[in-house]
Each structure stands twice: as C-alpha cells, then as structure tokens.
Design a protein around this motif. Structure first.
Motif, PDB file in Angstrom:
ATOM      1  N   TYR A  57      22.364  19.375  21.670  1.00 32.60           N
ATOM      2  CA  TYR A  57      22.944  20.011  22.846  1.00 32.60           C
ATOM      3  C   TYR A  57      22.120  19.811  24.121  1.00 32.60           C
TER       4      TYR A  57
ATOM      5  N   MET B 255      23.466  18.772  27.652  1.00 27.28           N
ATOM      6  CA  MET B 255      24.252  19.707  28.467  1.00 27.28           C
ATOM      7  C   MET B 255      23.433  20.320  29.596  1.00 27.28           C
TER       8      MET B 255
ATOM      9  N   THR C 161      30.235  16.316  27.080  1.00 26.03           N
ATOM     10  CA  THR C 161      30.273  17.225  25.937  1.00 26.03           C
ATOM     11  C   THR C 161      30.952  16.503  24.786  1.00 26.03           C
TER      12      THR C 161
END
Length: 152
Positions: A31, A34, A136
């Motif tokens: 992640y 992001m 994403t």
C-alpha cells in the motif's frame, strides 16, 4: 481521553498532517504507493472541514477531512503510536456530527482495505466495492455512515 481535544485544522498543520499520512504503518508494503509523495496542503485544509485530535502538549494524534459537497470522508488517520486509545472513534463521532450539522443524510467512505473493520465498528455499513483504478491496484470497500434520525 480527557487530555485529547479536537480542533479545526489550519494551514499551519499541513506538514504535521502530511507526515502523519506518509508515516502511517497502515500504508506499508503493497500500500506504500498510495501515500508516497502525498501532501495535505494548506489550501486543502482551509477549503474543507479538517479536524485534528491533539493531546495536552499540542501533538497531533489524528485527523479527518470531510468533503461536504461530495458527502464523503476523504481522509482519516490516527498516528500509529496513538492507536487503540479511542481517538479514531472520537474523530468519527465528530465527523458524523459535522455531517449532520451540514444537513447531510449520509457520508460515503471508500476505505483502505485494512481499515474496513474500524469503520464497521464505528457505525458505517458496507455498501459495495470500488474496483482498482489509477495508482490503486486493489479493490476497496465502500461504506456509508447513515446520519438520518432513524439510523442514529
């Protein structure tokens, strides 16, 4: 929790909020992209309702940003070292109160996958899934906080 207060963020909080986002353990590993280079800018803070949770020493422990025109929670973070103290719940209670005061019926949340359980525990309900798009590369849970008198 008595030493925690909420206040409206100002442009001067930009660096602290940006640091909180970029250092969040929830965005490690897959992640990380992001929040890489993410900026919580002063103009953003001045334009949207952004509230911070601070301790007695003035340290920012968490914050949220609500997009009133879209009726959507845009950002919500609690510092890693402050998690488990009820700060996230306090922020969500405040956010839903602000939404009600603004005349919203509900607030949409497109959640970071590991945060879904938190939102469910604080009163949101799952409404769907947002497919991967742009930077994403994973599906995200879509939730909603109902603000009507019947849902409260």
């Amino acid at each position: 929790m008595s030493d925690i207060t909420l206040r409206r963020a100002t442009a001067d909080d930009s660096r602290r909020l940006t640091r909180l986002v970029r250092t969040s353990g929830a965005y490690a590993g897959e992640y990380a992209s992001m929040v890489d280079g993410y900026q919580v800018g002063g103009a953003y803070i001045e334009h949207h309702p952004v509230y911070v949770a601070v301790d007695a020493a003035g340290r920012v422990l968490g914050f949220y940003a609500l997009l009133l025109d879209e009726a959507e929670l845009d950002l919500a973070f609690v510092a890693d070292e402050a998690q488990g103290r009820g700060i996230g719940r306090l922020l969500m209670e405040h956010m839903t109160g602000e939404g009600r005061a603004a005349g919203l019926d509900s607030i949409r949340v497109v959640a970071h996958p590991p945060a879904e359980e938190f939102y469910l525990r604080t009163g949101a309900r799952r409404t769907g899934t947002v497919p991967p798009a742009g930077h994403t590369h994973w599906a995200r849970p879509e939730l909603r906080f109902d603000l009507t008198a019947d849902a409260a």
